[in-house]
Design a protein around this motif. Structure first.
Motif, PDB file in Angstrom:
ATOM      1  N   ARG A   1    -112.647  -0.680  -0.235  1.00 34.00           N
ATOM      2  CA  ARG A   1    -113.253   0.591  -0.654  1.00 34.00           C
ATOM      3  C   ARG A   1    -112.650   1.755   0.136  1.00 34.00           C
ATOM      4  NH1 ARG A   1    -118.046  -1.102  -1.305  1.00 34.00           N
ATOM      5  NH2 ARG A   1    -118.832  -0.859   0.797  1.00 34.00           N
ATOM      6  N   VAL A   2    -112.488   1.590   1.442  1.00 29.76           N
ATOM      7  CA  VAL A   2    -111.891   2.651   2.264  1.00 29.76           C
ATOM      8  C   VAL A   2    -110.438   2.886   1.857  1.00 29.76           C
ATOM      9  CG1 VAL A   2    -111.187   3.282   4.618  1.00 29.76           C
ATOM     10  CG2 VAL A   2    -113.465   2.325   4.204  1.00 29.76           C
ATOM     11  N   LYS A   3    -109.721   1.815   1.570  1.00 33.75           N
ATOM     12  CA  LYS A   3    -108.333   1.941   1.113  1.00 33.75           C
ATOM     13  C   LYS A   3    -108.275   2.709  -0.213  1.00 33.75           C
ATOM     14  CE  LYS A   3    -104.254  -0.696  -0.121  1.00 33.75           C
ATOM     15  NZ  LYS A   3    -103.837  -1.817  -0.904  1.00 33.75           N
TER      16      LYS A   3
ATOM     17  N   VAL B   1    -112.300  16.858  -3.860  1.00 28.01           N
ATOM     18  CA  VAL B   1    -113.287  16.041  -3.146  1.00 28.01           C
ATOM     19  C   VAL B   1    -113.590  14.797  -3.969  1.00 28.01           C
ATOM     20  CG1 VAL B   1    -114.303  17.913  -1.817  1.00 28.01           C
ATOM     21  CG2 VAL B   1    -115.230  17.370  -4.058  1.00 28.01           C
ATOM     22  N   LEU B   2    -114.007  13.763  -3.269  1.00 30.82           N
ATOM     23  CA  LEU B   2    -114.231  12.471  -3.896  1.00 30.82           C
ATOM     24  C   LEU B   2    -115.688  12.075  -3.790  1.00 30.82           C
ATOM     25  CD1 LEU B   2    -112.914   9.902  -5.174  1.00 30.82           C
ATOM     26  CD2 LEU B   2    -112.752   9.011  -2.832  1.00 30.82           C
ATOM     27  N   LEU B   3    -116.250  11.700  -4.917  1.00 27.65           N
ATOM     28  CA  LEU B   3    -117.548  11.054  -4.919  1.00 27.65           C
ATOM     29  C   LEU B   3    -117.283   9.558  -4.876  1.00 27.65           C
ATOM     30  CD1 LEU B   3    -120.613  10.839  -5.280  1.00 27.65           C
ATOM     31  CD2 LEU B   3    -120.178  10.734  -7.746  1.00 27.65           C
ATOM     32  N   SER B   4    -117.870   8.882  -3.922  1.00 24.89           N
ATOM     33  CA  SER B   4    -117.791   7.428  -3.807  1.00 24.89           C
ATOM     34  C   SER B   4    -119.223   6.917  -3.938  1.00 24.89           C
ATOM     35  CB  SER B   4    -117.183   7.032  -2.456  1.00 24.89           C
ATOM     36  OG  SER B   4    -117.130   5.639  -2.325  1.00 24.89           O
TER      37      SER B   4
ATOM     38  N   SER C   1    -113.841  14.018   1.762  1.00 23.13           N
ATOM     39  CA  SER C   1    -112.661  14.882   1.663  1.00 23.13           C
ATOM     40  C   SER C   1    -111.696  14.484   2.782  1.00 23.13           C
ATOM     41  CB  SER C   1    -113.051  16.358   1.779  1.00 23.13           C
ATOM     42  OG  SER C   1    -113.631  16.618   3.044  1.00 23.13           O
ATOM     43  N   MET C   2    -110.489  15.003   2.688  1.00 24.63           N
ATOM     44  CA  MET C   2    -109.490  14.726   3.725  1.00 24.63           C
ATOM     45  C   MET C   2    -109.483  15.865   4.732  1.00 24.63           C
ATOM     46  SD  MET C   2    -108.175  11.777   3.185  1.00 24.63           S
ATOM     47  CE  MET C   2    -106.696  11.699   4.188  1.00 24.63           C
TER      48      MET C   2
ATOM     49  N   GLU D   1    -107.588  12.069   8.217  1.00 27.78           N
ATOM     50  CA  GLU D   1    -108.885  11.393   8.296  1.00 27.78           C
ATOM     51  C   GLU D   1    -109.765  11.703   7.089  1.00 27.78           C
ATOM     52  OE1 GLU D   1    -109.814   9.198  10.729  1.00 27.78           O
ATOM     53  OE2 GLU D   1    -107.725   9.445  11.343  1.00 27.78           O
ATOM     54  N   ILE D   2    -110.476  10.676   6.635  1.00 24.66           N
ATOM     55  CA  ILE D   2    -111.486  10.858   5.592  1.00 24.66           C
ATOM     56  C   ILE D   2    -112.751  11.372   6.267  1.00 24.66           C
ATOM     57  CG2 ILE D   2    -112.945   9.687   3.906  1.00 24.66           C
ATOM     58  CD1 ILE D   2    -110.699   7.660   3.510  1.00 24.66           C
TER      59      ILE D   2
END
Length: 183
Positions: A23-25, A38-41, A124-125, A129-130
């Motif tokens: 998931r982190v990858k 931005v990412l919704l996980s 976000s980056m 780093e995330i």
């Protein structure tokens, strides 16, 4: 307690750790595609060894519909969905400010029938780093525990409630959501 809700395969700790690593990858790869977005996980918030069942899939589908409605004013750059024995994962890379997306997702976590059953993380980056945006950064109250309404992180870390107590509450939430769906 309804056996069908927790009828899926039991997952080992090593399987969960491998899934978390993947998931982190995936998060890193998606955020690297466009570091301005931005990412919704999104994942299910289901303690215990069973992370996937047909009921969980149905619950997650309902939440996904509301997520997509909440961001229908923008065009996602990536929309990725996975159903694995280790759980359901949904990723949405969108052109929104991280604070705006987090506010929209907190609205779902707090007000959707199944909002307490999902984790809607906004990432976000920051360089390499995330970074996750937390509720505290927006001056919002922390998430509440399934069982006692205290701070969920404190209850989780201290293992204040048994898996059985939490699963009983999950069944109640699912059943209550089904009633609302049929209204």
């Amino acid at each position: 307690m309804s056996n069908s809700i927790f009828s899926g395969s039991k997952i080992s700790l090593s399987e969960m750790l491998a899934a978390r690593e993947l998931r982190v990858k995936t998060q890193r790869e998606l955020l690297s595609a466009d570091t301005e977005e931005v990412l919704l996980s999104a994942t299910m918030n289901i303690p215990g060894p069973v992370k996937y069942s047909e009921t969980f899939s149905q619950v997650f589908q309902r939440v996904m519909e509301d997520i997509e409605e909440a961001v229908n004013d923008v065009t996602p750059l990536v929309n990725l969905f996975r159903e694995e024995p280790t759980g359901i994962e949904y990723y949405l890379l969108v052109p929104l400010a991280k604070e705006e997306l987090k506010h929209r997702m907190v609205e779902i976590e707090e007000n959707h029938d199944y909002g307490r059953l999902v984790d809607l993380d906004v990432l976000s980056m920051d360089g390499e780093e995330i970074q996750a945006i937390g509720r505290a950064e927006l001056n919002l109250l922390p998430r509440k525990c399934f069982v006692c309404d205290a701070n969920a992180k404190i209850c989780g870390r201290s293992r204040r409630h048994t898996i059985e107590e939490i699963q009983t509450k999950i069944v109640e939430i699912v059943e209550k959501g089904k009633v609302h769906q049929n209204d």
